[in-house]
Scaffold this motif. Sequence first.
Motif, PDB file in Angstrom:
ATOM      1  N   ARG A 130     -11.060   2.441  21.446  1.00  0.00           N
ATOM      2  CA  ARG A 130     -11.050   1.997  20.029  1.00  0.00           C
ATOM      3  C   ARG A 130      -9.633   1.565  19.670  1.00  0.00           C
ATOM      4  O   ARG A 130      -8.860   2.322  19.077  1.00  0.00           O
ATOM      5  CB  ARG A 130     -11.479   3.149  19.115  1.00  0.00           C
ATOM      6  N   PRO A 131      -9.282   0.322  20.023  1.00  0.00           N
ATOM      7  CA  PRO A 131      -7.880  -0.099  19.881  1.00  0.00           C
ATOM      8  C   PRO A 131      -7.379  -0.198  18.430  1.00  0.00           C
ATOM      9  O   PRO A 131      -6.180  -0.235  18.207  1.00  0.00           O
ATOM     10  CB  PRO A 131      -7.843  -1.462  20.566  1.00  0.00           C
ATOM     11  N   VAL A 132      -8.309  -0.218  17.473  1.00  0.00           N
ATOM     12  CA  VAL A 132      -7.911  -0.137  16.062  1.00  0.00           C
ATOM     13  C   VAL A 132      -8.774   0.973  15.473  1.00  0.00           C
ATOM     14  O   VAL A 132      -9.954   0.767  15.197  1.00  0.00           O
ATOM     15  CB  VAL A 132      -8.150  -1.486  15.331  1.00  0.00           C
ATOM     16  N   ALA A 133      -8.218   2.172  15.350  1.00  0.00           N
ATOM     17  CA  ALA A 133      -9.053   3.333  15.029  1.00  0.00           C
ATOM     18  C   ALA A 133      -8.426   4.186  13.937  1.00  0.00           C
ATOM     19  O   ALA A 133      -7.223   4.446  13.968  1.00  0.00           O
ATOM     20  CB  ALA A 133      -9.217   4.198  16.278  1.00  0.00           C
ATOM     21  N   THR A 180      -3.258   0.125  18.871  1.00  0.00           N
ATOM     22  CA  THR A 180      -2.680   0.516  20.163  1.00  0.00           C
ATOM     23  C   THR A 180      -2.487  -0.626  21.164  1.00  0.00           C
ATOM     24  O   THR A 180      -1.905  -0.409  22.218  1.00  0.00           O
ATOM     25  CB  THR A 180      -3.552   1.616  20.813  1.00  0.00           C
ATOM     26  N   ARG A 181      -3.020  -1.829  20.882  1.00  0.00           N
ATOM     27  CA  ARG A 181      -2.839  -2.915  21.867  1.00  0.00           C
ATOM     28  C   ARG A 181      -1.590  -3.719  21.532  1.00  0.00           C
ATOM     29  O   ARG A 181      -1.254  -3.917  20.354  1.00  0.00           O
ATOM     30  CB  ARG A 181      -4.055  -3.848  21.870  1.00  0.00           C
ATOM     31  N   GLY A 212     -10.068  -7.756  15.606  1.00  0.00           N
ATOM     32  CA  GLY A 212     -11.514  -7.816  15.420  1.00  0.00           C
ATOM     33  C   GLY A 212     -12.061  -6.796  14.421  1.00  0.00           C
ATOM     34  O   GLY A 212     -13.260  -6.743  14.172  1.00  0.00           O
ATOM     35  N   VAL A 213     -11.189  -5.974  13.831  1.00  0.00           N
ATOM     36  CA  VAL A 213     -11.624  -4.980  12.832  1.00  0.00           C
ATOM     37  C   VAL A 213     -10.971  -5.359  11.505  1.00  0.00           C
ATOM     38  O   VAL A 213      -9.788  -5.714  11.482  1.00  0.00           O
ATOM     39  CB  VAL A 213     -11.141  -3.566  13.236  1.00  0.00           C
ATOM     40  N   VAL A 214     -11.734  -5.302  10.410  1.00  0.00           N
ATOM     41  CA  VAL A 214     -11.094  -5.577   9.116  1.00  0.00           C
ATOM     42  C   VAL A 214     -10.625  -4.249   8.523  1.00  0.00           C
ATOM     43  O   VAL A 214     -11.436  -3.366   8.228  1.00  0.00           O
ATOM     44  CB  VAL A 214     -12.059  -6.287   8.145  1.00  0.00           C
ATOM     45  N   ILE A 215      -9.312  -4.125   8.374  1.00  0.00           N
ATOM     46  CA  ILE A 215      -8.775  -2.909   7.742  1.00  0.00           C
ATOM     47  C   ILE A 215      -8.763  -3.189   6.242  1.00  0.00           C
ATOM     48  O   ILE A 215      -8.147  -4.160   5.783  1.00  0.00           O
ATOM     49  CB  ILE A 215      -7.359  -2.586   8.262  1.00  0.00           C
ATOM     50  N   PRO A 216      -9.462  -2.350   5.466  1.00  0.00           N
ATOM     51  CA  PRO A 216      -9.548  -2.627   4.029  1.00  0.00           C
ATOM     52  C   PRO A 216      -8.179  -2.530   3.336  1.00  0.00           C
ATOM     53  O   PRO A 216      -7.260  -1.878   3.852  1.00  0.00           O
ATOM     54  CB  PRO A 216     -10.472  -1.525   3.504  1.00  0.00           C
TER      55      PRO A 216
END
Length: 401
Positions: free
Chosen positions: A30-33, A47-48, A301-305
Amino acid sequence: MTDAIQPVPLDEDAYYQDPAGFFARLRESRPVAPVRMPGYGRAWMVTRYADVRTVLSDPRLARDVRRWPGGGRSRPGEATGVYAHMLHADPPDHTRLRRVVQKAFTPRLAALSPRAEEIAAGLLDEMAAVRGDVIDLLGAYASPLPVTVLCELLGIPAADRARITVTVTAYDNRAEHQRVERELAAYFTELIAARRAEPGDDLVSALVLARDSAADEGAADGLTGSELLATLYLLVMAGFDTTVNLIASGTLALLTHPAEMARLRADPSLLPAAVEELLRFTSPVNHANDRFTTEDVPVGGVVIPAGEWVLPATSSANRDPARFPGPDRLDLGRDTSGHVAFGYGIHYCLGAPLARMEAEVALGALLLRFPGMSLAVPAEELRWRPVSLMNGLESLPVRLA
Ligand code: HEM
């Protein structure tokens, strides 16, 4: 809505003792967790390599909490007077604060290198006097060298050094942190008054002068009184532990990779490249400081609010196989360009040239003086300090011959 975000569970001791393992697992799964790191509330750990650089350079991620989406927040730490420094600021304040310090800091570095060599030689002499016994290299060398050099740069008298070397052993404990903040604020308030009364040729005097002359002239390029105090606090907090960790963990990495150690001894011109690889490999700082999203921001690829804290894991980026092939291999000859041990973007470490110089002097002199040095305990028995931000040994017992 965002309260529904469930942080990844964290085994604190496993993280402290093996941050590289923790980050490798996150990077792959989970590279954006969202995580809940000790000392922080919920934050998104990135983490990437590519994502860490994005987070560190995207202006939609901010440090100044007055820009918090929906109205801003009051600045914590203002009570102790050490908050208003460049690392808590966004442009244009950041640009101004950094420029003032840079102007006073950089020209003083050239003269410091021969002084660092003298200080290193003096410490090595003291260590030689106990040759044969086990010595804690961290306490005897890795710590006093950068502390003394930085104190001389700042103009902190030798008699005061014990007072300001308040190593924050409990970084992640808010009450302990505030105690340290108050002690350093009290000390620097006295020092500023002393230097104002009787200026010297040191960095504190230069910053006091920059503050006072800008205030007199109403210039837009100075520091306020609270910015001056906070800046001195920042220099001490940013400049001690980080460099101590690089020297200690760098020595450990060499001791546990004898072929690389031999390579460096055989070719001392490798030293500057070796320091870069040791920065990448040991990463004295686990992650950069937290930033918050001023709006919804897509990362990897993840939207951080909007209104979420984000932690860019610089040490993880430095071990990302997508950027550094065979990242867990220490290779003093590798191409380390682009490593992010000093951060990236506008907050890139202001002290990087000083840290590099100190590490080169420290490691170069140590290897020359004690060619037979070895670890006095199995590497697996070494303990790392329980601090989320920093990656540093508790002690480093060695035999000098
Ligand atoms: C090996 C030693 C060091 C390492 C690994 C290191 C690492 C870092 C990192 C990662 C940042 C960026 C933080 C962020 O973006 O959140 C930073 C910023 C900074 N460092 Fe260092 N640092 C080291 C030594 C020093 C020294 C010796 C000094 C000076 C006395 C120093 C002063 C600063 C300052 C003032 C900043 C803030 C820059 C800004 O906000 O524009 N550092 N450092």
